[in-house]
Design a protein around this motif. Structure first.
Motif, mmCIF file in Angstrom:
data_model
loop_
_atom_site.group_PDB
_atom_site.id
_atom_site.type_symbol
_atom_site.label_atom_id
_atom_site.label_comp_id
_atom_site.label_asym_id
_atom_site.label_seq_id
_atom_site.Cartn_x
_atom_site.Cartn_y
_atom_site.Cartn_z
ATOM 1 N N GLY A 57 -45.509 30.551 -94.681
ATOM 2 C CA GLY A 57 -45.446 31.852 -94.036
ATOM 3 C C GLY A 57 -45.491 32.954 -95.069
ATOM 4 N N ARG A 58 -45.046 34.154 -94.674
ATOM 5 C CA ARG A 58 -45.055 35.288 -95.595
ATOM 6 C C ARG A 58 -43.902 35.232 -96.585
ATOM 7 N N HIS A 59 -42.879 34.473 -96.279
ATOM 8 C CA HIS A 59 -41.677 34.457 -97.094
ATOM 9 C C HIS A 59 -41.899 33.698 -98.409
ATOM 10 N N LEU A 60 -41.006 33.973 -99.367
ATOM 11 C CA LEU A 60 -40.995 33.239 -100.627
ATOM 12 C C LEU A 60 -39.716 32.432 -100.765
ATOM 13 N N VAL A 61 -39.048 32.153 -99.649
ATOM 14 C CA VAL A 61 -37.878 31.282 -99.657
ATOM 15 C C VAL A 61 -38.278 29.913 -99.108
#
Length: 466
Positions: A64-68
């Protein structure tokens, strides 16, 4: 610091941090708040590790867009921790390690005594045998901004500031649920692919948005406010929902937003951009801003200018706007001196001939004869500034070289930033010096030596408009 089974509890009279250590060695930030603060039930387990790291070949468990939700972040295990003092600062260092890659990460938390603000940065080291190619490293990850009650997520509002030249600090507020909706139905999804992301652009740390953000509970006033302390470099923050609680993750430059990648050779280390998180239990955003302001004053490095606070007059904004001449400057100098100014700065345009655009002519930094026509040229103006009891200053944009400047032809191609073999052109017709090249550095050394050493300029106003 107090420790219980699987718990690190650290802080001072204004702030307490709690880190849970799992039986398998996982370390998660489960609470940041006031000491002795009652935590509501149900209390979720923090869904995210202390540090998130994206490395080529080691991705995420949920795209997704997250970096977690990075694979390395999930594999990091507690190795050790220690508590120290640095003057008025309380310091907690937690060391983590990934046995698969040999990557170690030190999460370094600092907090000034008496302030509810947490400063965080991460140092990663490669203790393995192979080079690791970093794509992002978090400076702070906290998955405990709300409790386990879904109503807390429903009442959470995101805060951020839109920013532009002469239109600064336009703070915005919107419900967190608009970007992190509740996934109901027969199949309940605890984490979406979407999250609210803001990122800086290039070397303009406040272009479009301030490197700040926050989350506030519109019912109770409980507020978190964060800033990314990177002046002149890439930054990113994201805030969303993970496993029933709100999280925030703060980063410096990264591959997804800035094309940033860092090879980490065996034995090498990398330190992230520091960030700060202010906490207010019930006073709303205003109280959180007040805490962050006190923190900024504590972190301000000592300098004599902060005590003396000289008055500087600059001829640009709402004045000459890049059109200085001897005739226009002399009466301004007299007026500025009478008003008590201690420095007088001649801003942009002093090098460009009248009638020509001065944007594409920067680079040689020689005064325009048509602007300073007397026999002594610009030195008539500089001397008047000194005679009036002020220090003369000049505007420079050191890295900019106009396409019409003679310097654009005299320096080698390798002294300029290039893409696909072509010089990068930006900002009204300017090339950009690549200061890794000795010819670029030599050019600027000669310019500053002339302006300061020969002309007696005592102040340089440095801009960066690209």
């Amino acid at each position: 610091m107090t420790e219980g089974p699987g718990t690190i509890r650290w802080g001072h009279q204004a702030l307490e941090v709690e880190i849970a250590l799992g039986a398998d060695g996982t370390a998660r930030l489960v609470r940041i708040g006031a000491p002795g603060e009652a935590v509501g039930d149900p209390r979720p387990e923090a869904p995210l590790p202390l540090v998130e790291v994206m490395v080529a070949g080691h991705g995420r468990s949920w795209s997704g867009r997250h970096l977690v939700n990075t694979n390395i972040g999930a594999r990091l295990r507690h190795r050790s921790h220690c508590v120290t003092r640095d003057g008025d600062w309380h310091v907690l260092t937690v060391e983590l390690t990934d046995s698969e890659t040999g990557l170690t990460a030190e999460a370094v938390y600092r907090s000034p005594d008496g302030l509810p603000v947490l400063r965080s940065e991460v140092v990663v080291r490669n203790e393995g045998a192979s080079t690791l190619h970093l794509e992002s490293v978090s400076s702070l990850v906290t998955g405990c901004l709300t409790g386990g009650d879904p109503a807390e997520l429903d009442a959470a509002d995101l805060l951020w500031a839109e920013n532009d030249w002469m239109a600064e600090f336009r703070w915005q507020r919107r419900p967190l649920r608009e970007t992190s909706p509740d996934f109901g139905g027969r199949f309940h999804l605890s984490r979406g692919r979407e999250t609210h992301v803001l990122a800086g652009q290039g070397v303009w740390s406040s272009c479009g948005h301030l490197p700040m953000g926050g989350l506030t509970d519109r019912r109770s006033g409980r507020t978190w406010l964060w800033q990314i302390e990177h002046n002149g470099g890439g930054w990113r923050w994201e805030c969303g929902q993970r496993d029933g609680t709100a999280y925030a993750a703060l980063f410096g430059p990264n591959d997804a937003n800035h094309g940033w990648r860092q090879p980490l050779e065996p034995g090498a280390e990398f330190r992230t951009v520091p960030v700060a998180l202010a906490f207010c239990p019930d006073g709303g955003p205003d109280e959180a801003f007040a805490a962050l302001t006190r923190y900024r004053r504590v972190t301000r490095r000592p300098h004599r200018d902060h005590r003396h606070l000289p008055v500087i007059f600059n001829d640009y904004m709402n004045c000459l706007m890049g059109d200085p001449t001897t005739a226009k400057l002399l009466p301004l100098i007299d007026a500025a001196a009478e008003a008590g100014a201690e420095y007088f700065v001649i801003d942009a345009g002093w090098y460009g001939e009248e009638g020509d655009s001065w944007w594409p002519t920067v680079g040689a930094w020689e005064p325009a004869a048509s602007r300073f026509p007397g026999p002594r040229g610009i030195h008539e103006v500089l001397d008047r500034i000194r005679e009036s009891g002020m220090v003369p200053g000049l505007w420079l944009e050191p890295e900019g070289i106009g396409v019409s400047s003679p310097v654009a032809k005299s320096l080698p191609e390798e002294a300029f930033f290039r893409r696909d073999g072509q010089r990068v052109v930006e900002g009204g017709g300017r090339y950009h010096l690549d200061l890794r090249h000795p010819a670029a550095r030599d050019h600027l050394d000669q310019v500053v030596d002339r302006l300061v050493g020969e002309w007696g300029v005592g102040y340089l106003k440095l801009d960066h408009n690209t």
